[in-house]
Write an enzyme that holds these catalytic residues in place. Structure first.
Site, PDB file in Angstrom:
ATOM      1  N   ASP B 289      51.820   8.657  93.106  1.00  0.00           N
ATOM      2  CA  ASP B 289      50.637   9.512  92.987  1.00  0.00           C
ATOM      3  C   ASP B 289      49.495   9.057  93.890  1.00  0.00           C
ATOM      4  O   ASP B 289      48.472   9.714  93.987  1.00  0.00           O
ATOM      5  CB  ASP B 289      50.193   9.664  91.534  1.00  0.00           C
ATOM      6  CG  ASP B 289      50.100   8.353  90.830  1.00  0.00           C
ATOM      7  OD1 ASP B 289      49.894   8.336  89.620  1.00  0.00           O
ATOM      8  OD2 ASP B 289      50.231   7.305  91.512  1.00  0.00           O
ATOM      9  N   LEU B 425      39.036  15.622  93.452  1.00  0.00           N
ATOM     10  CA  LEU B 425      40.167  16.520  93.242  1.00  0.00           C
ATOM     11  C   LEU B 425      39.923  17.433  92.051  1.00  0.00           C
ATOM     12  O   LEU B 425      40.217  18.622  92.077  1.00  0.00           O
ATOM     13  CB  LEU B 425      41.437  15.712  92.991  1.00  0.00           C
ATOM     14  CG  LEU B 425      42.150  15.199  94.234  1.00  0.00           C
ATOM     15  CD1 LEU B 425      43.444  14.528  93.827  1.00  0.00           C
ATOM     16  CD2 LEU B 425      42.442  16.342  95.200  1.00  0.00           C
TER      17      LEU B 425
END
Ligand code: SF4
Lengths: 436, 530
Positions: B289, B425
């Protein structure tokens, strides 16, 4: 309670209006006059304050402002460097250059204050000459003024006195078209100012102006038709200059608390020959409401001991409010500087034998704080946490010059500022025993 | 004369205060006017110290200047010595006192005080805070140890072997108002202990005069913060033959290098590389990730030590692209330039806040690593930011353990740098879903809002964000965005929007387009990918 004042200078002990006025000297812990730029630049958004000083001066303003969120703030420092100290002619030229750069970069500036500092005073930089020359060079576009905010001459709020004094000569003389006007002198929060103007209008005083104005280029007129009402207690020089211009200075306590604000407004009413019944009609409901709003705080504050360290010159009016309207016991009221004439109305309202100390010996004063163990100390930011660490609640005095606290309607907000630390103290379960 | 709006460093006497306040049993007599007492609040507010710094200010006034200021200074000196009874007295002056030349240092030395007096000369019109701290620390050590220099000339860093004991080192440089020093010391102490090395003296933070006198007894000095300790370390090397380590252990790689260097200087056998087990940064960065971190454009500015360390971590340990590197510290200009050169960049050496701001705007990074100044710049530009260096604000002195150095420091760095990007994000997701009914205006991350400082509530920002029109005012002859172009630009996630805008404008200028619409935007995208 027998306060130990043995370390105060008894020779200078004077009794006046029931209070005990004492003087103390020694190391002080106060801001210098540069600090007032922090609120002045917000009051007049078309003005710029350029300190002519050292890195210390720049660091002081930045630290006192606490944060830094302006891309390009409306204040700055022309920092003197070694080469500026070598030859004075060059320093004047250098300053000219810095100002020109600044004004080219910031075309929105209408008034530029050159603010003197300790270093510029000590090397005798002639800021007034530079200001005159620059005003001439930028004729019609920018007015360049100067005053001193140096720590060798001024403390904290006295900087505002200097800035306003510099504006007085530019105020237009009254002419035959001018009507009687009320001039409120001293920076107020805009919302408070609007509110006070509305109230004066209800009293039938419709022509109300302010110094400093919201726009530095829109100065009120001055002359014998002007009656000056001081909103802040630290403006003795400005008041004197306004008086020299023919204005009448209305004597009154300062508009802190219900009582102070009422007396302040009544004094204005009297100066304008407003009849008693109209004054009562307008003020009585406000007073009743104000007193009621104070009640919950009075409950918290009543009987508690307060010690005010010298910093803002608001100390005496605040002490009067805290004692008479909130029932607090005054241990000591410090003030960096005492103008007896200006403070006469206030001193009369303090209880018998209140210890009022002008000047400071910070170590001895803190010894007295510890000895007396007050419930609340009003002090500067440098001293607050060290006192809190000894489990003494504090209130920052700088907050009082930033907050909207003037007028009858704000009295309960003012009381709340002092009640909050005490309430917090009650709320918290645990207290530190030692730190660091 | 230099026009300054915000300054990265205070004057040099504030550096001296940092040393005095860091130590125990020291008092600093500062010949200075009353306003200079503001410096106390740096310690009591930013560091939340519960003690006043041990400083007596003479607070002379204009009316004193006509008279005998020397007598005034002496009066304050004897009173301070009597009241505080220090183990050593630092005597110095601030900018204003420097001009009146009372020479408080020699006055104090001539008073026959029963306490060591260290006179400080810190030129206020040419030097700044970090220099002042380093010079004060140096004068203090020199003043206390000079006489002993000869006795120790035969220093041997491997004496521990012959004496059959563990090697011992001093940690030099940590101070108040330094960045995370309190926690760094704990972390480095732990790291050294794991390597079988004992810490003898930590200074100046928490040290007494007696501690300073013990410094030459250790085998090695660790120069933890070169800004403060390098001059002391070199002096000890020259006069006592004590070597010192130069690697600053911030980041996984630097921590490994640090251990190697220290072991080498002490002639200890080198150990097998085990850092991947010691810090989670390595694995977190490798885990899938973290792929989205690849090539993130990062701008770094701070004091020299932290900025250089950050550049290495950003590039080598997190896979970012460093698009700007600089420092406000002239003393650290040389190593910063060298580090920047290695990255193919030209270092920004400046203490002009506006210059830094325009360099950041120009580089259009996706993350800013800087001081509290850059935090404000980044906030205005709408770019995520983490603070990695002084000057700092009260929120950069966390209650929890959060070192920058050693293995745990690397963990803290991973979290604090990556977190603002993740918030970015989230912001993007909110942007994507903002037309869904669940999303109302109230749902936003901290970005774009002001922090919760008391004064911030009072002061309103002048420009929170700049939209395209503002920028046009600033830079003339730019192509014009059509409303359709603006709409297309608005759909681009905000954290790359700045870069896209700049690239598109650059492209449009090169291609000679007057108007930018969505087609120009796609053309530009293709052009820069190619
Ligand atoms: S006291 Fe003097 S030198 Fe210090 S900040 Fe104020 S004006 Fe500058």
């Amino acid at each position: 309670m027998s306060p130990n004042v043995t370390n105060l200078n008894k020779d200078q002990k004077i009794n006046m209006s029931g209070t005990t006025l004492l003087k103390e000297s020694g190391p002080r812990e106060v801001f210098c006059g540069l600090t007032s730029i922090v609120w002045l630049h917000r009051r007049m958004p078309d003005a710029f304050f350029l300190v002519v000083g050292s890195r210390t001066c720049a660091h002081l303003i930045q630290s006192a402002a606490g944060v830094m969120i302006f891309a390009e703030p409306r204040f700055g420092t022309a920092i003197l460097e070694e080469k500026d100290l070598a030859g004075l002619a060059d320093a004047h030229e250098e300053l000219n250059r810095v100002v020109k750069d600044l004004l080219n970069r910031r075309p929105e500036i209408r008034t530029l204050f050159l603010v003197g500092s300790c270093p510029s005073e000590v090397i005798k930089l002639d800021l007034s000459r530079v200001a005159q020359q620059l005003t001439h060079a930028y004729k019609g576009r920018v007015q360049v003024l100067n005053y001193s905010g140096s720590g060798i001459e001024t403390t904290f709020t006295q900087g505002e006195d200097g800035a306003l004094s510099a504006l007085v000569p530019l105020m237009p003389e009254e002419n035959s078209n001018n009507q009687e006007q009320l001039l409120i002198v001293g920076t107020l929060a805009n919302a408070v100012e609007d509110r006070l103007k509305t109230l004066f209008q209800r009293l039938g005083i419709s022509n109300v102006a302010s110094l400093p104005p919201r726009k530095s280029s829109e100065l009120p007129s001055i002359g014998p038709k002007t009656k000056v009402l001081l909103a802040q207690p630290y403006l003795s020089n400005t008041a004197r200059l306004l008086k020299d211009k023919g204005a009448e200075i209305v004597e009154a306590p300062f508009p802190l608390g219900v009582e102070g604000s009422e007396l302040w407004m009544r004094a204005a009413g009297k100066a304008f020959n407003i009849n008693e019944s109209l004054l009562n009609k307008v003020l009585d409901p406000l007073i009743a409401r104000g007193v009621k709003a104070l009640e919950p705080y009075k409950e918290k504050l009543s009987g508690k001991k307060v010690f005010l360290l010298p910093e803002s010159q608001l100390e005496i009016p605040l002490a009067r409010f805290l004692h008479r309207e909130c029932g607090m016991q005054l241990i000591e009221v410090g003030t960096p500087y005492l103008n007896r004439e200006m403070m006469e109305c206030e001193l009369k309202l303090l209880p018998e034998n209140t210890r009022v100390v002008e000047g400071q010996h910070v170590e001895k004063q803190l010894d007295r704080v510890k000895e007396e163990n007050p419930d609340l100390v009003v002090c500067g930011m440098g001293l607050a946490n060290p006192l809190e660490a000894e489990n003494i609640s504090t209130k920052w005095s700088i907050e009082l010059v930033f907050s909207p606290i003037h007028g009858i309607d704000q009295a309960s907000d003012l009381a709340e500022l002092f009640a909050r630390p005490l309430q917090r103290n009650e709320l918290l379960d645990n207290k530190i025993s030692s730190i660091n | 004369m230099e026009l300054t709006l915000w300054t990265y460093e205070g004057p040099p006497h504030v550096g001296a205060m940092r040393i005095a306040a860091s130590m125990e049993g020291i008092h600093y007599l500062l010949h200075a006017p009353q306003g200079d007492t503001y410096a106390d609040l740096l310690f009591t507010m930013i560091e939340r110290r519960g003690q006043r710094p041990p400083v007596t200010y003479t607070t002379f006034q204009a009316r004193d200047l006509g008279g005998d200021t020397a007598e005034l200074v002496k009066g304050h000196i004897s009173e301070a010595v009597e009241r505080f009874n220090p183990d050593a007295l630092l005597v110095g002056e601030s900018c204003t006192a420097e001009l009146i030349q009372d020479q408080p240092g020699s006055l104090a030395s001539g008073m026959g005080l029963n306490v060591p007096v260290i006179s400080l000369e810190l030129p206020a019109y040419s030097k700044k805070e970090n220099w002042g701290a380093a010079e004060t620390f140096y004068q203090l050590i020199r003043g206390l140890l000079q006489e002993k220099a000869n006795d120790h000339s035969g220093h041997n860093p491997t004496a521990w072997k012959e004496q059959g004991r563990k090697p011992t080192v001093n940690l030099l440089g940590p101070s108040l108002l330094g960045f995370r020093c309190r926690d760094d010391i704990l972390e480095i102490r732990k790291l050294l202990n794991e390597n079988g090395i004992d810490v003898n003296v930590v200074a100046p933070l928490g040290a007494t005069i007696a501690d300073l006198k013990r410094i030459p007894k250790s085998d090695l000095n660790i120069c933890l913060y070169p800004e403060v300790a390098e001059s002391v370390c070199s002096w000890l090397e020259r006069n006592f033959g004590m070597p010192f380590s130069k690697t600053v252990p911030i980041g996984v790689g630097a921590t490994e290098d640090f251990i190697k260097e220290v072991r080498e200087l002490l002639e200890m056998p080198q150990q097998k590389n085990e850092s991947t087990d010691k810090s989670k940064l390595t694995w977190y960065s490798q885990s899938v990730d973290s792929n989205y971190l690849t090539g993130k454009r990062v701008f770094i500015f701070g004091d020299g030590t932290h900025a250089i360390a950050a550049a290495r971590i950003a590039q080598k340990e997190l896979g970012f692209e460093v698009v700007g590197l600089g420092t406000y510290s002239r003393e650290m200009a040389r190593p910063t330039r060298a580090a920047a050169e290695k990255l193919g960049l030209k270092a920004l050496i400046s203490n002009d806040y506006l210059e830094v701001e325009s360099a950041i705007a120009e580089a259009a990074p996706e993350l800013v690593l800087g001081t509290q100044m850059e935090r404000h710049i980044a906030k205005r530009l709408g770019i995520p930011c983490a603070v990695i260096s002084t000057p700092m604000h009260v929120q950069d002195v966390p209650a929890r353990y959060s070192p920058q150095m050693g293995w745990e420091g690397a963990n803290v760095i991973f979290d604090t740098w990556v977190h603002p990007l993740m918030m970015g994000l989230e912001e993007h997701l909110i942007g994507m879903f903002r037309h869904d009914f669940e999303f109302t205006d109230g749902h936003q991350s901290h970005l774009g809002h002001l922090g919760g400082q008391a004064h911030q509530e009072v002061v309103q920002p002048e420009k929170q964000s700049q939209d395209i029109d503002d920028l046009h005012d600033a830079e003339q002859s730019l192509p014009i965005w059509t409303s359709e172009g603006k709409e297309a630009l608005a759909k681009i996630p905000f954290f790359v929007r700045g870069k896209v805008r700049r690239n598109t404008e650059k492209y449009a200028r090169q291609a000679g387009c007057r108007n930018i619409d969505s087609e120009t935007l796609y053309d530009a995208k293709a052009h820069f990918k190619a």
